[in-house]
Every structure is written in C-alpha cells, then in structure tokens.
Design a protein around this motif. Structure first.
Motif, PDB file in Angstrom:
ATOM      1  N   PRO A 182       7.194   4.134  -1.930  1.00  0.00           N
ATOM      2  CA  PRO A 182       6.444   5.385  -2.042  1.00  0.00           C
ATOM      3  C   PRO A 182       5.006   5.178  -1.581  1.00  0.00           C
ATOM      4  CG  PRO A 182       7.783   5.024  -4.003  1.00  0.00           C
ATOM      5  CD  PRO A 182       7.881   3.771  -3.186  1.00  0.00           C
ATOM      6  N   PRO A 183       4.368   6.223  -1.040  1.00  0.00           N
ATOM      7  CA  PRO A 183       3.024   6.066  -0.475  1.00  0.00           C
ATOM      8  C   PRO A 183       2.034   5.448  -1.457  1.00  0.00           C
ATOM      9  CG  PRO A 183       3.932   8.217   0.054  1.00  0.00           C
ATOM     10  CD  PRO A 183       4.879   7.595  -0.916  1.00  0.00           C
ATOM     11  N   GLY A 184       1.240   4.483  -0.958  1.00  0.00           N
ATOM     12  CA  GLY A 184       0.219   3.830  -1.769  1.00  0.00           C
ATOM     13  C   GLY A 184      -1.145   3.956  -1.127  1.00  0.00           C
ATOM     14  N   ARG A 185      -2.104   3.272  -1.720  1.00  0.00           N
ATOM     15  CA  ARG A 185      -3.481   3.408  -1.252  1.00  0.00           C
ATOM     16  C   ARG A 185      -3.711   2.756   0.107  1.00  0.00           C
ATOM     17  NH1 ARG A 185      -7.170   2.237  -6.676  1.00  0.00           N
ATOM     18  NH2 ARG A 185      -6.417   4.024  -7.897  1.00  0.00           N
ATOM     19  N   ILE A 186      -3.034   1.637   0.378  1.00  0.00           N
ATOM     20  CA  ILE A 186      -3.353   0.900   1.600  1.00  0.00           C
ATOM     21  C   ILE A 186      -2.280   1.030   2.671  1.00  0.00           C
ATOM     22  CG2 ILE A 186      -4.768  -0.752   0.359  1.00  0.00           C
ATOM     23  CD1 ILE A 186      -2.502  -2.756   0.532  1.00  0.00           C
ATOM     24  N   GLY A 187      -1.196   1.696   2.395  1.00  0.00           N
ATOM     25  CA  GLY A 187      -0.161   1.887   3.397  1.00  0.00           C
ATOM     26  C   GLY A 187       0.697   0.643   3.572  1.00  0.00           C
ATOM     27  N   LEU A 188       1.824   0.817   4.282  1.00  0.00           N
ATOM     28  CA  LEU A 188       2.802  -0.260   4.416  1.00  0.00           C
ATOM     29  C   LEU A 188       2.238  -1.445   5.195  1.00  0.00           C
ATOM     30  CD1 LEU A 188       5.630  -1.404   4.078  1.00  0.00           C
ATOM     31  CD2 LEU A 188       6.346  -0.069   6.068  1.00  0.00           C
ATOM     32  N   ARG A 189       1.594  -1.195   6.315  1.00  0.00           N
ATOM     33  CA  ARG A 189       1.065  -2.303   7.116  1.00  0.00           C
ATOM     34  C   ARG A 189      -0.042  -3.042   6.370  1.00  0.00           C
ATOM     35  NH1 ARG A 189       2.835  -2.294  12.359  1.00  0.00           N
ATOM     36  NH2 ARG A 189       3.995  -0.414  12.986  1.00  0.00           N
ATOM     37  N   GLY A 190      -0.879  -2.310   5.666  1.00  0.00           N
ATOM     38  CA  GLY A 190      -1.924  -2.953   4.874  1.00  0.00           C
ATOM     39  C   GLY A 190      -1.338  -3.796   3.757  1.00  0.00           C
ATOM     40  N   LEU A 191      -0.322  -3.277   3.104  1.00  0.00           N
ATOM     41  CA  LEU A 191       0.342  -4.024   2.037  1.00  0.00           C
ATOM     42  C   LEU A 191       0.951  -5.308   2.577  1.00  0.00           C
ATOM     43  CD1 LEU A 191       1.412  -4.099  -0.914  1.00  0.00           C
ATOM     44  CD2 LEU A 191       3.437  -2.874  -0.079  1.00  0.00           C
ATOM     45  N   ASN A 192       1.620  -5.206   3.719  1.00  0.00           N
ATOM     46  CA  ASN A 192       2.222  -6.392   4.329  1.00  0.00           C
ATOM     47  C   ASN A 192       1.166  -7.420   4.700  1.00  0.00           C
ATOM     48  OD1 ASN A 192       3.247  -7.460   7.431  1.00  0.00           O
ATOM     49  ND2 ASN A 192       4.518  -7.896   5.649  1.00  0.00           N
ATOM     50  N   ARG A 193       0.024  -6.949   5.230  1.00  0.00           N
ATOM     51  CA  ARG A 193      -1.046  -7.866   5.627  1.00  0.00           C
ATOM     52  C   ARG A 193      -1.615  -8.602   4.412  1.00  0.00           C
ATOM     53  NH1 ARG A 193      -3.911  -4.306   7.821  1.00  0.00           N
ATOM     54  NH2 ARG A 193      -2.809  -4.389   9.809  1.00  0.00           N
ATOM     55  N   VAL A 194      -1.859  -7.878   3.335  1.00  0.00           N
ATOM     56  CA  VAL A 194      -2.394  -8.500   2.123  1.00  0.00           C
ATOM     57  C   VAL A 194      -1.403  -9.505   1.543  1.00  0.00           C
ATOM     58  CG1 VAL A 194      -3.069  -8.047  -0.267  1.00  0.00           C
ATOM     59  CG2 VAL A 194      -3.927  -6.575   1.567  1.00  0.00           C
ATOM     60  N   ALA A 195      -0.124  -9.129   1.486  1.00  0.00           N
ATOM     61  CA  ALA A 195       0.893 -10.023   0.925  1.00  0.00           C
ATOM     62  C   ALA A 195       1.043 -11.285   1.769  1.00  0.00           C
ATOM     63  CB  ALA A 195       2.229  -9.287   0.816  1.00  0.00           C
ATOM     64  N   ARG A 196       0.982 -11.150   3.108  1.00  0.00           N
ATOM     65  CA  ARG A 196       1.114 -12.327   3.969  1.00  0.00           C
ATOM     66  C   ARG A 196      -0.083 -13.264   3.808  1.00  0.00           C
ATOM     67  NH1 ARG A 196       0.694 -11.530   8.965  1.00  0.00           N
ATOM     68  NH2 ARG A 196       0.321  -9.277   9.086  1.00  0.00           N
ATOM     69  N   ILE A 197      -1.268 -12.706   3.655  1.00  0.00           N
ATOM     70  CA  ILE A 197      -2.450 -13.543   3.440  1.00  0.00           C
ATOM     71  C   ILE A 197      -2.334 -14.278   2.114  1.00  0.00           C
ATOM     72  CG2 ILE A 197      -4.935 -13.485   3.002  1.00  0.00           C
ATOM     73  CD1 ILE A 197      -5.090 -11.137   4.997  1.00  0.00           C
ATOM     74  N   ALA A 198      -1.908 -13.566   1.064  1.00  0.00           N
ATOM     75  CA  ALA A 198      -1.747 -14.203  -0.248  1.00  0.00           C
ATOM     76  C   ALA A 198      -0.707 -15.311  -0.199  1.00  0.00           C
ATOM     77  CB  ALA A 198      -1.364 -13.155  -1.287  1.00  0.00           C
ATOM     78  N   ARG A 199       0.376 -15.083   0.519  1.00  0.00           N
ATOM     79  CA  ARG A 199       1.390 -16.135   0.665  1.00  0.00           C
ATOM     80  C   ARG A 199       0.825 -17.320   1.440  1.00  0.00           C
ATOM     81  NH1 ARG A 199       6.682 -14.508   3.935  1.00  0.00           N
ATOM     82  NH2 ARG A 199       5.062 -14.360   5.558  1.00  0.00           N
ATOM     83  N   PHE A 200       0.051 -17.048   2.477  1.00  0.00           N
ATOM     84  CA  PHE A 200      -0.508 -18.109   3.314  1.00  0.00           C
ATOM     85  C   PHE A 200      -1.438 -19.022   2.521  1.00  0.00           C
ATOM     86  CE2 PHE A 200      -3.863 -19.653   6.201  1.00  0.00           C
ATOM     87  CZ  PHE A 200      -3.087 -20.378   7.095  1.00  0.00           C
ATOM     88  N   VAL A 201      -2.193 -18.469   1.566  1.00  0.00           N
ATOM     89  CA  VAL A 201      -3.134 -19.279   0.783  1.00  0.00           C
ATOM     90  C   VAL A 201      -2.483 -19.903  -0.445  1.00  0.00           C
ATOM     91  CG1 VAL A 201      -5.099 -17.950   1.609  1.00  0.00           C
ATOM     92  CG2 VAL A 201      -4.001 -17.306  -0.556  1.00  0.00           C
ATOM     93  N   GLY A 202      -1.147 -19.815  -0.546  1.00  0.00           N
ATOM     94  CA  GLY A 202      -0.435 -20.527  -1.601  1.00  0.00           C
ATOM     95  C   GLY A 202      -0.078 -19.729  -2.823  1.00  0.00           C
ATOM     96  N   LEU A 203      -0.162 -18.404  -2.755  1.00  0.00           N
ATOM     97  CA  LEU A 203       0.127 -17.563  -3.919  1.00  0.00           C
ATOM     98  C   LEU A 203       1.513 -16.926  -3.860  1.00  0.00           C
ATOM     99  CD1 LEU A 203      -3.322 -15.728  -4.193  1.00  0.00           C
ATOM    100  CD2 LEU A 203      -2.606 -17.868  -5.289  1.00  0.00           C
TER     101      LEU A 203
END
Length: 342
Positions: A182-203
């Motif tokens: 469902p629609p969120g504040r940062i949108g699907l691409r933004g969500l994916n970008r944030v999640a990939r960065i968090a995964r990259f830094v070990g989270l």
C-alpha cells in the motif's frame, strides 16, 4: 529442455539442528479435527541446488480421473497445513495438487539462527526454489498439464519465474499478489533503496517490525487477513499446534529482496516477457498489498486479466464463503479448459 538436468535429490528425513524446526520432520504434517489433512496427501522433501532442504506435499485427485496438476504456491509466513481445506477443494474437483514450503518458513530449512524471522538473501533464491521444485518433483511425479495457483508473495515469485516456466505451465491464477505494498511516504523505489543500503551496511538480519510477535491475536473485526471467524480461529489454532511452522517479522534483507522484485514488475520490457495466460484475483478490502497495482499490472500484460472481489480481505482462500466460493468458481472457469477431466 526447460531446465538442465540435475541429480535426483529427494530425501524423506533430514534435520539440520541449527537451522531447522527440530520439532518437525520433513514427512510430518500437523493435522487436527478442525483442520484434517486432505485424503491421500503425503509429504516428503527435496534439496535445492544450493543445498537447502524444502518440505513438499502431494495430494491425488479424489475423482476416478484427474484433470492435471495444480502447483499451489503459498504466501509469506504460511505452511502446507494452512491450505488443507483448499487442497481438498481442488482435489475434489479432480485436480492433483502439489505444494511446498518456501525456504525459511513452514517445515522447510531456516536460513538464519533466529528462526522466528523471515529472511531471504536474494529474491532469485525463491525463483530457483520454484524451478528446482518443478524439475525435481512436479515433472517426475505429477500428471500434466500444469497450472499455478499462487497467493500473495507466491504470486510475486510466480510472475518472476514466468518467463522460464512458459513451456511447462498452461495457466496461472494469482490471489492478491504481492506486486506492491500500500502507498507509503517514500514510495516503492525509495523503500527498496533504503532497504538495500541497510542490508549493505550489515543490517539485513534485523527485523523490520521488532515488536510484531508481541501483538495481540486479531479478531474477525480487526484482522487484515480474513473476516471469517471460523477460518481465523482454525489458523490461530494451527499456529498454536505448530508454532515452529510460522514466523514473526520479516527482515530488512527480505524487504530489500521483495521490493526489488516489485520494482522489476514496473518495467515495460520485463512485463512484455510475461506470456503465460494469467488471471489476477484481487481483494476489494486488501490492506496488505496494493490492489490498484495488481490491476494495473494485469492491464499492462499481453496475456493478463483481473477481477476484484468487493469487500474481501487479503487472504481470499481463507475468507468467508461468500468471497471464497466466487474465487474458486473463477479459478475453475479460467483453468478448467486447459486442464480438462480425462
């Protein structure tokens, strides 16, 4: 040939004490008076190319003849047992049914030490699991022709695997597929970008919802999954009888993998590769996935169509009969012509 041949890799008993539900063996199914196993169902396991042990089950047609095989693909945090009723409905219509638990959930092998969290390293792993299942179990053991019935995350996986399955699968029916949140504040691409960065830094192995397991059991009024009190109570009883089959929060790595797959489904070139005739059935009161996104995808597919069942909640196959029966009739009308009773 669809897939390269691999050595036969089936086992009936295998338990990894670090990453498995050690209360369950691969051939074990949890049944009860309120959730009986379908007639003739049997369970076993197979190994994926990367060595993960996944549990599966096969149920024969209850009619003297069979119409072919339905490959039933579950959603996130589901297990074979949750679909006993649906399997019985399908085998009663003359279909053979085969299903399996995705890696990291149900009776299949867990991937991290915290077995309560939903984790996957890459979305491609789910697609590989499906391809391995078709190659090692479905084609050798199940009568064709073949169709897919997939729910939620299973629908997203089926869509991603579709280009490689088009020579095997005749039809696909997707129940409330996870094509977008469902629609969120940062949108699907933004969500994916944030999640990939968090995964990259070990989270990546951290939960997205740390306190999800502490919430109260939902009622038919508050549940976002189903409005049916009997099926909700049945599924809650199943979770109590087999707690190690089910999960709590997904992890950041899971979110990164799944949101990346969703982003790919917005690409026109990718959508053009989806050639299997597909019916997307949406829930009109879905608060788990974005129904407009699924309807839009069906419109953009050259072989897709959609229908929406008004007022139904996310788990259409666990919903009240007034929603569930139209779903099954639509499924049978769409699939039945390609899988005739012979």
């Amino acid at each position: 040939m669809l897939f390269g041949r691999r050595p036969w890799r089936r086992e009936t008993i295998f338990v990894d004490r670090l990453t498995m539900n050690d209360a369950f063996e691969p051939s074990e199914l949890v049944s009860s008076a309120g959730n009986p196993a379908p007639p003739g169902v049997r369970a076993s396991s197979f190994h994926t190319p990367d060595g993960k042990r996944l549990r599966y089950a096969i149920a024969p047609s209850q009619l003297p003849r069979t119409r072919g095989t339905i490959i039933l693909l579950q959603g996130r945090n589901e297990a074979i047992e949750k679909y006993f009723e649906t399997i019985g409905d399908l085998t009663g219509r003359g279909y053979m049914v085969v299903t399996f638990d995705w890696r990291g959930q149900g009776g299949s092998q867990r991937l991290i030490r915290n077995t309560r969290l939903g984790y996957v390293d890459k979305f491609r792993n789910y697609v590989n699991d499906l391809e391995s299942f078709v190659q090692d179990v479905v084609l050798p053991d199940c009568r064709g022709p073949y169709a897919i019935l997939a729910h939620s995350m299973g629908g997203l996986i089926a869509l991603q695997a579709s280009p490689r399955l088009m020579n095997v699968i005749e039809r696909m029916v997707l129940s409330a597929p996870l094509t977008a949140f469902p629609p969120g504040r940062i949108g699907l691409r933004g969500l994916n970008r944030v999640a990939r960065i968090a995964r990259f830094v070990g989270l990546g192995r951290l939960p997205t919802h740390p306190f999800q397991d502490r919430t109260h059991e939902p009622s038919p009024t508050t549940s976002v999954l189903t409005s049916d009190p009997k099926r909700l109570e049945r599924n809650q009883a199943l979770a109590e009888a087999g707690p190690k089959l089910f999960l709590g929060s997904p992890t950041i790595a899971w979110l990164a993998a799944v949101s990346g797959a969703m982003v790919r489904l917005t690409d026109s070139d990718w959508i053009a590769r989806l050639a299997i005739p597909t019916l997307i059935i949406c829930a009109g009161d879905d608060r788990v996935v974005a129904t407009p996104a699924a309807e839009r995808l069906a419109w953009r597919m050259r072989s897709g169509s959609s229908l929406t069942i008004p007022f139904a909640r996310h788990e259409l196959l666990q919903e009240a009969d007034r929603f569930r029966e139209p779903f099954l009739e639509a499924f049978d009308a769409f699939v039945g012509g390609a899988l005739p009773l012979e």
